[in-house]
Design an enzyme around this catalytic site. Structure first.
Site, PDB file in Angstrom:
ATOM      1  CB  VAL A 158      17.313  52.823  26.520  1.00 23.62           C
ATOM      2  CG1 VAL A 158      16.813  52.044  27.996  1.00 23.62           C
ATOM      3  CG2 VAL A 158      16.089  52.404  25.665  1.00 23.62           C
ATOM      4  CE  LYS A 159      25.688  53.818  24.994  1.00 21.54           C
ATOM      5  NZ  LYS A 159      25.516  54.601  24.713  1.00 21.54           N
ATOM      6  CG  ASN A 160      16.550  51.018  19.467  1.00 18.10           C
ATOM      7  OD1 ASN A 160      15.343  51.566  19.587  1.00 18.10           O
ATOM      8  ND2 ASN A 160      17.223  50.139  19.644  1.00 18.10           N
ATOM      9  CE1 TYR A 164      24.469  56.287  20.190  1.00 18.51           C
ATOM     10  CE2 TYR A 164      22.652  55.071  21.456  1.00 18.51           C
ATOM     11  CZ  TYR A 164      23.663  55.486  21.478  1.00 18.51           C
ATOM     12  OH  TYR A 164      24.100  55.704  22.438  1.00 18.51           O
TER      13      TYR A 164
END
Length: 319
Positions: A158-160, A164
């Site tokens: 998922v794009k947590n 990044y």
């Protein structure tokens, strides 16, 4: 659009840019669990319309990301889809555009660091994002000394935002060493993806990409390219474990993602990939993808959501 857009969407309200403020004490821990989506809108000058690429799929993933982070959204998926389109319309987006919904534990939560199953705050912003499709862009890459985070550390599917930091470390290392970008291996030593894009390679006319259990984002663009390879180019497209040295002897390598779009990689760790130039399959995919996302081709119309900026211009007498 000078400097910033006129509006953003904040917790259910279209808000003027200068009025969208939070207290300084909300900075920091609120971003630890924060999740987001990167969504592209592509401008078609002939039809004077902005088409958002796979908006429904992006919002489905956004909802899954919030669930994994134990966030409770006060808005449904369809309400958030409508909000994305409203932001693009009200900001008069007549160019390639990046739309970003962001969910985080704000002041309404019981402590951003330990909040669980709490209401989250959501904002949606838009900004110009010129496409590099059909511009001849290409990249060099190095295999990073930093390993990719995994399911037992911080789930990369998922794009947590916190994920990044891993990407940032690898990207910085690569640039300081004279490369454009990085490629990550997982803890088992297998290829995963780039700092912000999934990875494909082509060998003997077979398209290969690391499988979802290798420790990669569940990429919507990756899924689209697998479909295009199989259904339009008639190529075998395989999802499997990929070893590092396979990259060096591949005929073609490219990144694919919302911001990466189609980004050929022509050299890895000082190994030329194929001829060191844009490969045949990569080039075909770039043309096909460009025509699909802009509505030049009638294929995969379900992947395109028109924003309605042409209708607004007609209503105001600009057409």
């Amino acid at each position: 659009m000078a400097g910033h857009p006129n509006y953003l969407w904040l917790n259910g309200e279209l808000t003027k840019w200068e009025d969208a403020t939070v207290h300084v004490t909300e900075l920091g821990w609120s971003s630890v669990a924060a999740v987001f989506e990167g969504i592209r809108g592509y401008w078609n000058g002939e039809s004077e319309e902005l088409f958002v690429f796979r908006l429904t799929e992006h919002m489905d993933r956004f909802m899954r990301s919030m669930r994994l982070q134990r966030m409770h959204s006060r808005w449904t998926r369809d309400e958030l889809i409508a909000a994305c389109l409203q932001v693009a319309r009200d900001n008069d987006c007549h160019e390639d555009t990046y739309i970003r919904p962001l969910a985080y534990f704000g002041s309404a939560s019981r402590g951003a660091f330990l909040a669980t199953n709490s209401d989250c705050d959501i904002m949606i912003t838009s900004n110009p994002a010129p496409s590099h499709l059909m511009t001849g862009v290409k990249q060099t890459a190095s295999v990073s000394s930093y390993r990719r985070i995994g399911e037992d550390v911080m789930p990369p599917r998922v794009k947590n935002i916190s994920n990044y930091r891993n990407s940032q470390l690898g990207s910085t290392e690569a640039r300081l060493n004279g490369y454009d970008t990085a490629i990550f291996l997982n803890t088992a030593g297998h290829v995963t993806e780039g700092p912000g894009a999934c990875l494909f390679m082509v060998r003997d006319n077979v398209v290969i990409t690391p499988d979802l259990t290798s420790g990669i984002l569940e990429s919507i663009t990756r899924d689209a390219f697998l479909t295009l390879c199989r259904e339009q180019l008639g190529l075998e497209a395989i999802e499997r474990v990929v070893d590092r040295t396979e990259l060096y002897i591949a005929d073609e390598v490219f990144f694919a993602g919302t911001m990466a779009e189609v980004s050929p990689v022509t050299m890895i760790d000082h190994y030329d990939i194929g001829t060191g130039e844009l490969g045949t399959v990569t080039g075909q995919l770039e043309i096909l993808f460009n025509d699909v996302v802009r509505g030049i081709s009638p294929l995969y119309s379900a992947w395109r959501t028109p924003v309605g900026v042409r209708a607004l211009a007609t209503a105001s007498g600009d057409d």
